[in-house]
Design a protein around this motif. Structure first.
Motif, PDB file in Angstrom:
ATOM      1  N   GLU A 188       0.809  -1.220   0.000  1.00 55.01           N
ATOM      2  CA  GLU A 188       0.000   0.000   0.000  1.00 55.01           C
ATOM      3  C   GLU A 188       0.842   1.270   0.000  1.00 55.01           C
ATOM      4  O   GLU A 188       0.373   2.315  -0.398  1.00 55.01           O
ATOM      5  CB  GLU A 188      -0.929  -0.001   1.222  1.00 55.01           C
ATOM      6  N   ASP A 189       2.066   1.175   0.484  1.00 51.53           N
ATOM      7  CA  ASP A 189       2.963   2.330   0.547  1.00 51.53           C
ATOM      8  C   ASP A 189       4.318   1.903   0.010  1.00 51.53           C
ATOM      9  O   ASP A 189       5.123   1.324   0.736  1.00 51.53           O
ATOM     10  CB  ASP A 189       3.077   2.833   1.993  1.00 51.53           C
ATOM     11  N   GLY A 190       4.545   2.153  -1.248  1.00 47.37           N
ATOM     12  CA  GLY A 190       5.763   1.713  -1.918  1.00 47.37           C
ATOM     13  C   GLY A 190       7.052   2.217  -1.294  1.00 47.37           C
ATOM     14  O   GLY A 190       8.120   1.672  -1.528  1.00 47.37           O
ATOM     15  N   ARG A 191       6.958   3.270  -0.465  1.00 48.62           N
ATOM     16  CA  ARG A 191       8.163   3.795   0.190  1.00 48.62           C
ATOM     17  C   ARG A 191       8.560   2.943   1.397  1.00 48.62           C
ATOM     18  O   ARG A 191       9.715   2.926   1.796  1.00 48.62           O
ATOM     19  CB  ARG A 191       7.931   5.235   0.655  1.00 48.62           C
ATOM     20  N   ALA A 192       7.599   2.252   1.987  1.00 49.80           N
ATOM     21  CA  ALA A 192       7.864   1.448   3.185  1.00 49.80           C
ATOM     22  C   ALA A 192       8.411   0.072   2.791  1.00 49.80           C
ATOM     23  O   ALA A 192       8.085  -0.464   1.731  1.00 49.80           O
ATOM     24  CB  ALA A 192       6.588   1.288   3.999  1.00 49.80           C
ATOM     25  N   VAL A 193       9.238  -0.467   3.663  1.00 46.45           N
ATOM     26  CA  VAL A 193       9.851  -1.774   3.436  1.00 46.45           C
ATOM     27  C   VAL A 193       9.169  -2.818   4.309  1.00 46.45           C
ATOM     28  O   VAL A 193       8.868  -2.574   5.474  1.00 46.45           O
ATOM     29  CB  VAL A 193      11.361  -1.723   3.759  1.00 46.45           C
ATOM     30  N   VAL A 194       8.918  -3.976   3.729  1.00 44.73           N
ATOM     31  CA  VAL A 194       8.345  -5.110   4.447  1.00 44.73           C
ATOM     32  C   VAL A 194       9.387  -6.223   4.462  1.00 44.73           C
ATOM     33  O   VAL A 194      10.024  -6.503   3.449  1.00 44.73           O
ATOM     34  CB  VAL A 194       7.044  -5.605   3.761  1.00 44.73           C
ATOM     35  N   LEU A 195       9.550  -6.828   5.628  1.00 45.51           N
ATOM     36  CA  LEU A 195      10.469  -7.950   5.774  1.00 45.51           C
ATOM     37  C   LEU A 195       9.672  -9.248   5.781  1.00 45.51           C
ATOM     38  O   LEU A 195       8.608  -9.317   6.395  1.00 45.51           O
ATOM     39  CB  LEU A 195      11.237  -7.827   7.098  1.00 45.51           C
ATOM     40  N   GLN A 196      10.203 -10.239   5.093  1.00 37.28           N
ATOM     41  CA  GLN A 196       9.548 -11.538   5.110  1.00 37.28           C
ATOM     42  C   GLN A 196      10.583 -12.636   4.933  1.00 37.28           C
ATOM     43  O   GLN A 196      11.666 -12.399   4.374  1.00 37.28           O
ATOM     44  CB  GLN A 196       8.463 -11.641   4.049  1.00 37.28           C
ATOM     45  N   LEU A 197      10.244 -13.810   5.437  1.00 42.99           N
ATOM     46  CA  LEU A 197      11.137 -14.945   5.259  1.00 42.99           C
ATOM     47  C   LEU A 197      11.203 -15.308   3.787  1.00 42.99           C
ATOM     48  O   LEU A 197      10.176 -15.329   3.104  1.00 42.99           O
ATOM     49  CB  LEU A 197      10.619 -16.167   6.020  1.00 42.99           C
ATOM     50  N   SER A 198      12.383 -15.603   3.325  1.00 45.97           N
ATOM     51  CA  SER A 198      12.543 -16.112   1.972  1.00 45.97           C
ATOM     52  C   SER A 198      12.324 -17.632   2.028  1.00 45.97           C
ATOM     53  O   SER A 198      12.312 -18.220   3.115  1.00 45.97           O
ATOM     54  CB  SER A 198      13.962 -15.819   1.477  1.00 45.97           C
ATOM     55  N   PRO A 199      12.182 -18.274   0.885  1.00 45.58           N
ATOM     56  CA  PRO A 199      12.100 -19.741   0.903  1.00 45.58           C
ATOM     57  C   PRO A 199      13.328 -20.357   1.597  1.00 45.58           C
ATOM     58  O   PRO A 199      13.203 -21.311   2.354  1.00 45.58           O
ATOM     59  CB  PRO A 199      12.037 -20.113  -0.583  1.00 45.58           C
ATOM     60  N   ARG A 200      14.483 -19.767   1.352  1.00 46.76           N
ATOM     61  CA  ARG A 200      15.703 -20.244   2.018  1.00 46.76           C
ATOM     62  C   ARG A 200      15.607 -20.042   3.533  1.00 46.76           C
ATOM     63  O   ARG A 200      16.050 -20.871   4.314  1.00 46.76           O
ATOM     64  CB  ARG A 200      16.922 -19.515   1.458  1.00 46.76           C
ATOM     65  N   GLY A 201      15.022 -18.917   3.952  1.00 46.27           N
ATOM     66  CA  GLY A 201      14.835 -18.643   5.377  1.00 46.27           C
ATOM     67  C   GLY A 201      13.912 -19.654   6.024  1.00 46.27           C
ATOM     68  O   GLY A 201      14.178 -20.130   7.132  1.00 46.27           O
ATOM     69  N   HIS A 202      12.819 -19.991   5.335  1.00 50.61           N
ATOM     70  CA  HIS A 202      11.902 -21.016   5.855  1.00 50.61           C
ATOM     71  C   HIS A 202      12.630 -22.349   6.012  1.00 50.61           C
ATOM     72  O   HIS A 202      12.504 -23.013   7.044  1.00 50.61           O
ATOM     73  CB  HIS A 202      10.713 -21.210   4.901  1.00 50.61           C
ATOM     74  N   SER A 203      13.366 -22.716   4.999  1.00 51.71           N
ATOM     75  CA  SER A 203      14.093 -23.985   5.026  1.00 51.71           C
ATOM     76  C   SER A 203      15.112 -24.021   6.158  1.00 51.71           C
ATOM     77  O   SER A 203      15.215 -25.002   6.903  1.00 51.71           O
ATOM     78  CB  SER A 203      14.777 -24.196   3.673  1.00 51.71           C
ATOM     79  N   ARG A 204      15.867 -22.939   6.280  1.00 50.86           N
ATOM     80  CA  ARG A 204      16.896 -22.860   7.322  1.00 50.86           C
ATOM     81  C   ARG A 204      16.280 -22.888   8.714  1.00 50.86           C
ATOM     82  O   ARG A 204      16.773 -23.572   9.611  1.00 50.86           O
ATOM     83  CB  ARG A 204      17.694 -21.569   7.119  1.00 50.86           C
ATOM     84  N   LEU A 205      15.185 -22.154   8.898  1.00 50.15           N
ATOM     85  CA  LEU A 205      14.500 -22.142  10.189  1.00 50.15           C
ATOM     86  C   LEU A 205      13.977 -23.536  10.520  1.00 50.15           C
ATOM     87  O   LEU A 205      14.097 -23.993  11.667  1.00 50.15           O
ATOM     88  CB  LEU A 205      13.361 -21.120  10.173  1.00 50.15           C
ATOM     89  N   ASP A 206      13.422 -24.232   9.538  1.00 52.06           N
ATOM     90  CA  ASP A 206      12.954 -25.600   9.767  1.00 52.06           C
ATOM     91  C   ASP A 206      14.100 -26.513  10.193  1.00 52.06           C
ATOM     92  O   ASP A 206      13.942 -27.347  11.087  1.00 52.06           O
ATOM     93  CB  ASP A 206      12.281 -26.162   8.514  1.00 52.06           C
ATOM     94  N   GLU A 207      15.271 -26.354   9.556  1.00 50.25           N
ATOM     95  CA  GLU A 207      16.445 -27.163   9.927  1.00 50.25           C
ATOM     96  C   GLU A 207      16.859 -26.907  11.368  1.00 50.25           C
ATOM     97  O   GLU A 207      17.138 -27.833  12.125  1.00 50.25           O
ATOM     98  CB  GLU A 207      17.640 -26.827   9.026  1.00 50.25           C
ATOM     99  N   VAL A 208      16.921 -25.627  11.727  1.00 49.27           N
ATOM    100  CA  VAL A 208      17.354 -25.260  13.081  1.00 49.27           C
ATOM    101  C   VAL A 208      16.341 -25.733  14.111  1.00 49.27           C
ATOM    102  O   VAL A 208      16.710 -26.279  15.153  1.00 49.27           O
ATOM    103  CB  VAL A 208      17.615 -23.740  13.179  1.00 49.27           C
ATOM    104  N   ARG A 209      15.061 -25.545  13.826  1.00 47.44           N
ATOM    105  CA  ARG A 209      14.028 -26.020  14.755  1.00 47.44           C
ATOM    106  C   ARG A 209      14.137 -27.529  14.959  1.00 47.44           C
ATOM    107  O   ARG A 209      14.043 -28.022  16.081  1.00 47.44           O
ATOM    108  CB  ARG A 209      12.639 -25.689  14.221  1.00 47.44           C
ATOM    109  N   SER A 210      14.319 -28.246  13.867  1.00 50.66           N
ATOM    110  CA  SER A 210      14.434 -29.702  13.951  1.00 50.66           C
ATOM    111  C   SER A 210      15.649 -30.106  14.784  1.00 50.66           C
ATOM    112  O   SER A 210      15.578 -31.009  15.623  1.00 50.66           O
ATOM    113  CB  SER A 210      14.532 -30.290  12.539  1.00 50.66           C
TER     114      SER A 210
END
Length: 168
Positions: free
Chosen positions: A96-118
């Motif tokens: 909605e506001d192109g000037r603002a930045v949104v952070l989100q997990l990348s597919p690699r981030g999801h994979s890495r987080l799953d590995e660490v959680r496991s």
């Protein structure tokens, strides 16, 4: 009415408790409770908590992430930078506001987080392998209660972020 437990002959137990908490804190920091196998010690606490929060709450801006974690925006910005550099987090424009930045997990981030959680889950299983399921549940309940009491005390003292949930 609160009672000072040291006045009812419990000082030895309270001394033992504070000592065990201190030992736990030191050992947790030394090992980072990183898990087992190849992913052991491979993600620091700040990165894990940030990735975990983004996973649970979804994409958000720096200010929202900082508020949800109870830390300063500049701290989030500093901690997120290496996660972006390594491809675990993506920065995108706010829809909605192109000037603002949104952070989100990348597919690699999801994979890495799953590995660490496991890996961390396996460490918890290894450390409590000779515990009954009821003992694991009781320990988790009591540790959660302890963390909530600590957070409430810190919040009452005005420590920023102390009132944040303990699960992330």
């Amino acid at each position: 009415m609160s009672m000072d437990m040291t006045t009812v002959g419990d000082s030895g137990l309270l001394d033992a408790l504070q000592h065990e908490v201190a030992v736990f804190a030191r050992r947790a920091e030394q090992t980072r409770l990183g898990g087992v196998g190849q992913v052991r010690n491979s993600m620091d606490r700040a990165a894990y908590l940030l990735l975990n929060r983004l996973d649970k709450e979804g994409p958000m801006g720096v200010k929202a992430l900082a508020a949800s974690m109870g830390i300063d925006s500049s701290t989030v910005t500093r901690q997120v930078a290496p996660l972006v550099d390594t491809g675990l987090v993506k920065r995108t424009s706010h829809p909605e506001d192109g000037r603002a930045v949104v952070l989100q997990l990348s597919p690699r981030g999801h994979s890495r987080l799953d590995e660490v959680r496991s890996s961390r889950r396996q460490l918890m299983a290894d450390l409590t392998q000779d515990w009954a399921p009821e003992e694991r549940a009781a320990f988790c309940t009591l540790l959660t209660r302890f963390n909530q009491s600590l957070s409430a005390r810190m919040a009452a003292q005005g420590v920023p972020g102390a009132d944040q949930p303990t699960q992330s």
